[in-house]
Scaffold this motif. Structure first.
Motif, mmCIF file in Angstrom:
data_model
loop_
_atom_site.group_PDB
_atom_site.id
_atom_site.type_symbol
_atom_site.label_atom_id
_atom_site.label_comp_id
_atom_site.label_asym_id
_atom_site.label_seq_id
_atom_site.Cartn_x
_atom_site.Cartn_y
_atom_site.Cartn_z
ATOM 1 N N ARG A 103 6.167 -50.674 11.337
ATOM 2 C CA ARG A 103 4.823 -50.338 11.830
ATOM 3 C C ARG A 103 4.069 -49.472 10.819
ATOM 4 O O ARG A 103 2.852 -49.635 10.639
ATOM 5 N N ALA A 104 4.780 -48.551 10.171
ATOM 6 C CA ALA A 104 4.132 -47.682 9.192
ATOM 7 C C ALA A 104 3.567 -48.501 8.035
ATOM 8 O O ALA A 104 2.437 -48.270 7.582
ATOM 9 N N LEU A 105 4.331 -49.469 7.547
ATOM 10 C CA LEU A 105 3.859 -50.302 6.443
ATOM 11 C C LEU A 105 2.692 -51.188 6.870
ATOM 12 O O LEU A 105 1.734 -51.392 6.116
ATOM 13 N N LEU A 108 -0.372 -49.276 6.895
ATOM 14 C CA LEU A 108 -0.808 -48.974 5.531
ATOM 15 C C LEU A 108 -1.347 -50.214 4.806
ATOM 16 O O LEU A 108 -1.603 -50.167 3.613
ATOM 17 N N GLY A 109 -1.466 -51.325 5.551
ATOM 18 C CA GLY A 109 -2.175 -52.476 4.995
ATOM 19 C C GLY A 109 -1.349 -53.689 4.638
ATOM 20 O O GLY A 109 -1.894 -54.659 4.092
ATOM 21 N N PHE A 110 -0.048 -53.700 4.946
ATOM 22 C CA PHE A 110 0.794 -54.841 4.599
ATOM 23 C C PHE A 110 0.914 -55.784 5.794
ATOM 24 O O PHE A 110 1.456 -55.409 6.837
ATOM 25 N N ASP A 111 0.414 -57.005 5.620
ATOM 26 C CA ASP A 111 0.442 -57.972 6.712
ATOM 27 C C ASP A 111 1.834 -58.542 6.933
ATOM 28 O O ASP A 111 2.215 -58.839 8.062
ATOM 29 N N ARG A 112 2.576 -58.705 5.846
ATOM 30 C CA ARG A 112 3.927 -59.278 5.975
ATOM 31 C C ARG A 112 4.947 -58.271 5.471
ATOM 32 O O ARG A 112 4.902 -57.865 4.307
ATOM 33 N N VAL A 113 5.831 -57.870 6.358
ATOM 34 C CA VAL A 113 6.890 -56.924 6.019
ATOM 35 C C VAL A 113 8.219 -57.581 6.336
ATOM 36 O O VAL A 113 8.458 -58.018 7.463
ATOM 37 N N ILE A 114 9.088 -57.671 5.349
ATOM 38 C CA ILE A 114 10.430 -58.233 5.557
ATOM 39 C C ILE A 114 11.286 -57.159 6.218
ATOM 40 O O ILE A 114 11.422 -56.048 5.691
#
Length: 263
Positions: A103-105, A108-114
Motif C-alpha cells: 500500500r505504501a508503494l 507513492l505512485g507505483f501502479d504495479r507492485v510485485i
C-alpha cells in the motif's frame, strides 16, 4: 448485530508496539472493534544521511532490473532519497513483502507492485516467479532497507545468479524512552502486539531484568518467527495471527470476545 459482535474488544486495553508512524491504522482498527489501543513503540525509525555508496547506486538505477523495498519505511525513505536526486526509471520494477509495504508503494505512485499474496516473508517472496533463478540470473537487484536486517533474500538471490546491492536508507533504534510506560501497563493491559523479531529484542533491551513483569500478558504476533522469539523472551501466552491489521484484530476478537477483563 449484538453489541458483543460489533464491539468484540469492548473493555480491552491493548498495547501496540509498532513505530509511531506505522501504528495508526492498527490503533484505529482496534478502536473500531471497541478496544483501547495504547501505542508504546519498541522501535524508532530515523532517516540517515545518504552515503556516497547510496549516491552511486541512485545514479546507476537505470542499470537495475528490480528494486525491492523491505518495509513501508524503506519505501518512504528510499524513494525520498531517490526522488530528491532524479526520476525513478520507468523500466525499473518494484517489489515488496507485506500488504502495508504494498500500500505504501502504491500511495507513492507505483501502479504495479510485485508482492506475495500470502506468506508475507522473505520465503514467500523467493517463491514468486519473478524471483526464480531463471528470472533473476544475470540481473541487478537493489534492496532498499534499514541499517542491517535479515539477509536471506539477498543471499538467496545471489545464489540464483543475481547481482544484489543494498541501499541503507534509514536506521532502526531502540527508543530512548518507553520502558516506564510499558511497566505501568503491566497490570492493566489485556494484550501486547509485537510485529517484528527485532521489536521483541528491543523490548527485552528496554526492560532488562524487569521483563518478567510483562510475561503474563498475552502476546499477539503475525509470524511464527516472531512468536518463537516472544516465547524465548519469556512470554507465557503467544498467539500467532494472520497478517495485516485485519488478521491481528480478528485474532484479538476471537480471543477476547465475550466481555470485559477482570479488574
Amino acid at each position: 448485530m449484538t453489541q458483543a459482535s460489533s464491539q468484540p474488544l469492548a473493555g480491552r486495553r491493548i498495547v501496540v508496539t509498532r513505530p509511531q508512524a506505522q501504528a495508526g491504522s492498527l490503533c484505529e482498527a482496534i478502536a473500531a472493534a471497541g478496544g483501547e489501543a495504547v501505542c508504546i513503540p519498541v522501535m524508532c525509525i530515523e532517516a540517515i544521511p545518504v552515503s556516497a555508496e547510496f549516491e552511486a547506486l541512485i545514479a546507476e538505477l537505470d542499470q537495475f532490473h528490480l528494486a525491492f523495498f523491505v518495509s513501508p519505511n524503506a519505501a518512504e525513505h528510499g524513494l525520498a532519497a531517490v526522488r530528491a536526486r532524479r526520476r525513478w526509471p520507468a523500466s525499473l520494477a518494484v517489489a515488496t513483502v507485506g500488504k502495508g509495504s504494498e500500500r505504501a508503494l502504491q500511495a507513492l505512485g507505483f501502479d504495479r507492485v510485485i508482492a506475495p499474496t500470502q506468506g508475507f516473508d522473505s520465503e514467500a517472496v523467493l517463491a514468486l516467479p519473478e524471483f526464480s533463478a531463471q528470472a533473476v540470473a544475470g540481473h541487478r537487484i537493489i534492496i532498499f532497507r534499514g541499517n542491517g536486517g535479515r539477509d536471506l533474500l539477498g543471499d538467496t538471490l545471489t545464489q540464483r545468479g543475481a547481482a544484489v546491492s543494498y541501499a541503507a536508507c534509514y536506521a532502526r533504534r531502540v527508543p530512548p524512552e518507553g520502558a516506564d510506560r510499558l511497566l505501568a501497563e503491566a497490570d492493566r493491559t489485556d494484550a501486547l502486539i509485537l510485529t517484528s523479531s527485532e521489536g521483541v529484542s528491543n523490548l527485552t533491551d528496554m526492560l532488562g531484568a524487569q521483563m518478567s513483569r510483562l510475561a503474563h500478558i498475552p502476546v499477539f504476533a503475525p509470524h511464527p518467527r516472531i512468536c518463537a522469539r516472544a516465547t524465548a523472551a519469556g512470554f507465557a501466552t503467544v498467539v500467532e495471527t494472520a497478517p495485516g491489521d485485519a488478521g491481528m484484530v480478528d485474532a484479538l476478537a476471537n480471543t477476547f470476545s465475550g466481555g470485559c477483563r477482570h479488574a
